[in-house]
Write an enzyme that holds these catalytic residues in place. Sequence first.
Site, PDB file in Angstrom:
ATOM      1  N   GLY A  61       0.458  -1.503   0.074  1.00 45.38           N
ATOM      2  CA  GLY A  61      -0.291   0.222   0.368  1.00 45.38           C
ATOM      3  C   GLY A  61       0.942   1.176   0.005  1.00 45.38           C
ATOM      4  CG  ASN A  88      -4.565   3.954   9.319  1.00 40.56           C
ATOM      5  OD1 ASN A  88      -4.499   4.999   8.747  1.00 40.56           O
ATOM      6  ND2 ASN A  88      -3.379   3.658  10.454  1.00 40.56           N
ATOM      7  CB  SER A  91      -2.123  -2.660   1.112  1.00 44.22           C
ATOM      8  OG  SER A  91      -1.449  -3.902   1.636  1.00 44.22           O
ATOM      9  CG  HIS A 131      -0.179  -6.727   4.967  1.00 43.28           C
ATOM     10  ND1 HIS A 131      -0.050  -5.964   6.317  1.00 43.28           N
ATOM     11  CD2 HIS A 131       0.060  -5.161   3.872  1.00 43.28           C
ATOM     12  CE1 HIS A 131       0.116  -4.915   6.112  1.00 43.28           C
ATOM     13  NE2 HIS A 131       0.274  -4.754   5.105  1.00 43.28           N
ATOM     14  CB  CYS A 155       3.177   2.254  11.092  1.00 43.35           C
ATOM     15  SG  CYS A 155       2.693   1.297   9.432  1.00 43.35           S
TER      16      CYS A 155
HETATM   17  N1  PLP Z   1      -2.513   3.123   4.003  1.00 42.67           N
HETATM   18  C1  PLP Z   1      -3.117   2.840   4.762  1.00 42.67           C
HETATM   19  C2  PLP Z   1      -4.328   3.341   5.730  1.00 42.67           C
HETATM   20  C3  PLP Z   1      -2.644   1.436   5.849  1.00 42.67           C
HETATM   21  O1  PLP Z   1      -3.847   1.332   6.700  1.00 42.67           O
HETATM   22  C4  PLP Z   1      -1.707   1.444   5.664  1.00 42.67           C
HETATM   23  C5  PLP Z   1      -1.241   0.139   6.530  1.00 42.67           C
HETATM   24  O2  PLP Z   1      -1.468  -0.096   7.773  1.00 42.67           O
HETATM   25  C6  PLP Z   1      -0.751   1.578   4.630  1.00 42.67           C
HETATM   26  C7  PLP Z   1      -1.582   2.404   3.545  1.00 42.67           C
HETATM   27  C8  PLP Z   1       0.424   0.905   4.244  1.00 42.67           C
HETATM   28  O3  PLP Z   1       0.105  -0.193   3.666  1.00 42.67           O
HETATM   29  P1  PLP Z   1       1.290  -1.560   3.595  1.00 42.67           P
HETATM   30  O4  PLP Z   1       1.648  -1.600   4.766  1.00 42.67           O
HETATM   31  O5  PLP Z   1       0.854  -2.234   2.447  1.00 42.67           O
HETATM   32  O6  PLP Z   1       2.703  -1.160   3.271  1.00 42.67           O
END
Ligand code: PLP
Length: 391
Positions: free
Chosen positions: A72, A151, A199, A201, A325
């Site tokens: 993502g 998220n 994404s 996962h 993260c």
């Molecule tokens: N965007 C959102 C809203 C997310 O929740 C996440 C992952 O937590 C990402 C982007 C990033 O995705 P990826 O972990 O596949 O890089």
Amino acid sequence: MNGPIYLDNNATTAVAPEVLETMLPYLKELYGNASSMHTFGGQLGPAIRKARDKVAAIIGADPSEIIFTSCGTESDNTAIMSALEINPQKKHVITTRVEHPAIYNFCKHLSRKGFRITFLPVDDAGRLSIDALYRALDDDTAIVSIMYANNETGVIFPIQEIGAALKERGILFHTDAVQAVGKVPLNVHTLPVDMLSLSGHKLHAPKGIGALYVRKGTRFYPYIIGGHQENSRRAGTENVASIMGLAKACELAMASLETEITCLSKLRDRLEKALLANCPDSRVNGDRERRLPNTTNISFEFVEGEAILLRLNEYGICASSGSACTSGSLEPSHVLHAMGVPFTALHGSIRFSLSRYNTDSEIDKVIEVLPGIIKELRSLSPYGRVKTCKE
Ligand code: PLP
């Protein structure tokens, strides 16, 4: 040994058994390079085509509009960079204060490089002010990037309405739909976006596979440059097994979407109601109407979120405070901060995010143990206020 009670599905999900089964032949026997001239590698082309059809189907796209990426984050970075590359005279990007770091930190990076970034505010329920967006738009705006669903809180943004307004003005619009695809119905036929990230996962495919939807006719510039894979839009040898896994995950999510929405929101609501009832000084963060069916973000005032997580962990319960993260740092969540969540609640926020694999008895267990944990932690609280929970 029993597995964990896994309530951290917005961080990542278990790979579905059907997905793993679909992937295995491509890791074992069919390990060729899809770009090779020989049949052994070349035979993968038709399989990737079918996979692209399935990934396109989950968002109602044409297969030619899907670019496979590594995640993502890559999809998000690519969308913004493409807009800046094709409009080199434009230096303004609009996004929100509550984006995932894949957009938020990327935009901060662009700001250090001399681009002008507007981070739109949200209200105390995490809702975006569309008027603020209108006021921010100008002739220098290259792209607007607004997430479909947050998220941390699960709050869903009015992408339809925003997209329609931007279309009228001819401004590129990207949405980070990483948390939405597979959880809520979404169709680019009617959704006025030019680009959309997803994404694997987050929907029971493995980590390390994502996709970027780019609407037909949208000018595009690649971010990863090298070979001619993905129709010269994203270089790098195709991750065939994961592409197959993502396709299977999309197929499964589509087949069970309506049932899952009903089941997950029922489980989530039961958990939420019981925790609010049994823990005084607790509150839900974010709009409770327009949000993902699997997510609740609850603040337990006068307690540290990290302490709650550690105690839950002793019972094998996995949840999260802030986004995955940012864990490892004690910085409060930038999302809750942007919503103006008070200090005493900011630090005690816990996100529970469910999936199709959660059961009633798992939710019962959390309801059984968490009020006691909160009561115990409050009795030790550095805030000097002893709070009690009904048990
Ligand atoms: N965007 C959102 C809203 C997310 O929740 C996440 C992952 O937590 C990402 C982007 C990033 O995705 P990826 O972990 O596949 O890089």
